[in-house]
Design a protein around this motif. Structure first.
Motif, PDB file in Angstrom:
ATOM      1  N   SER A   7       0.244  10.960   7.296  1.00 49.10           N
ATOM      2  CA  SER A   7      -0.462  10.900   6.019  1.00 49.10           C
ATOM      3  C   SER A   7       0.476  11.141   4.844  1.00 49.10           C
ATOM      4  O   SER A   7       0.447  10.414   3.847  1.00 49.10           O
ATOM      5  CB  SER A   7      -1.589  11.941   6.026  1.00 49.10           C
ATOM      6  N   TRP A  11       1.362   8.455   1.941  1.00 45.96           N
ATOM      7  CA  TRP A  11       1.006   8.902   0.591  1.00 45.96           C
ATOM      8  C   TRP A  11       2.233   8.848  -0.319  1.00 45.96           C
ATOM      9  O   TRP A  11       2.144   8.404  -1.468  1.00 45.96           O
ATOM     10  CB  TRP A  11       0.433  10.328   0.631  1.00 45.96           C
ATOM     11  N   ALA A  31      -1.846   6.156  13.440  1.00 50.15           N
ATOM     12  CA  ALA A  31      -3.031   6.837  12.901  1.00 50.15           C
ATOM     13  C   ALA A  31      -4.270   6.496  13.725  1.00 50.15           C
ATOM     14  O   ALA A  31      -5.081   7.377  14.035  1.00 50.15           O
ATOM     15  CB  ALA A  31      -3.238   6.461  11.435  1.00 50.15           C
ATOM     16  N   PHE A  38      -6.793  13.992  12.928  1.00 51.72           N
ATOM     17  CA  PHE A  38      -6.654  13.985  11.474  1.00 51.72           C
ATOM     18  C   PHE A  38      -7.634  14.971  10.843  1.00 51.72           C
ATOM     19  O   PHE A  38      -8.785  15.082  11.264  1.00 51.72           O
ATOM     20  CB  PHE A  38      -6.934  12.589  10.909  1.00 51.72           C
ATOM     21  N   ASP A  42      -6.161  14.526   5.556  1.00 58.13           N
ATOM     22  CA  ASP A  42      -5.306  13.464   6.106  1.00 58.13           C
ATOM     23  C   ASP A  42      -5.998  12.107   5.996  1.00 58.13           C
ATOM     24  O   ASP A  42      -5.380  11.104   5.630  1.00 58.13           O
ATOM     25  CB  ASP A  42      -4.964  13.723   7.580  1.00 58.13           C
ATOM     26  N   ASN A  45      -6.243  11.095   2.193  1.00 55.81           N
ATOM     27  CA  ASN A  45      -4.933  10.722   1.644  1.00 55.81           C
ATOM     28  C   ASN A  45      -4.421   9.411   2.228  1.00 55.81           C
ATOM     29  O   ASN A  45      -3.847   8.588   1.511  1.00 55.81           O
ATOM     30  CB  ASN A  45      -3.915  11.831   1.881  1.00 55.81           C
ATOM     31  N   THR A  46      -4.622   9.214   3.517  1.00 50.81           N
ATOM     32  CA  THR A  46      -4.157   7.977   4.154  1.00 50.81           C
ATOM     33  C   THR A  46      -4.941   6.781   3.638  1.00 50.81           C
ATOM     34  O   THR A  46      -4.363   5.736   3.296  1.00 50.81           O
ATOM     35  CB  THR A  46      -4.270   8.091   5.682  1.00 50.81           C
TER      36      THR A  46
END
Length: 127
Positions: A7, A11, A31, A38, A42, A45-46
């Motif tokens: 993440s 970011w 991911a 997560f 996370d 933000n991802t």
């Protein structure tokens, strides 16, 4: 890599508007494989980062959205706003997710700073 590292990496790239297709594809695959590890931050933000870079990876978005709905109570107001912003930014029309975020936001409206509700109200109108 751990979810937070994935993440944070995507970011950082998004914050600098840098696109490295090979890296971002690898992060998306990693991911998806680790989605249950997560945190809410996370995920927010991802999702925000891929949207900021205008990358629409439907498999990743579907995985993030599905898992986000199962842990929505763990999102803070910034995470809720970022998820809505990301969906609207790339035109990802997942109404069950948007409805769930809206319900969560209403229940926790007293936690929001004024920018959060403004973003949360404005972005779905663009979908």
């Amino acid at each position: 890599f751990a979810p937070q590292e994935l993440s944070n990496t995507v970011w950082s790239y998004a914050s600098m508007l840098l696109q490295d297709g090979t890296l971002l594809d690898a992060i998306a695959l990693a991911a998806e494989d680790r989605i249950r590890a997560f945190s809410a931050q996370d995920i927010a933000n991802t999702t925000w980062a891929y949207a900021k870079l205008h990358i629409t990876d439907l498999r990743l978005l579907d995985a993030m959205s599905s898992y986000a709905m199962s842990i929505l109570s763990e999102f803070d107001q910034q995470g809720l706003s970022n998820m809505l912003w990301a969906c609207a930014e790339i035109g990802y029309q997942n109404m069950p997710l948007c409805d769930a975020i809206a319900s969560a936001a209403v229940r926790r409206i007293d936690e929001f700073e004024m920018q959060g509700p403004a973003n949360s109200a404005w972005r779905p109108s663009t979908l």
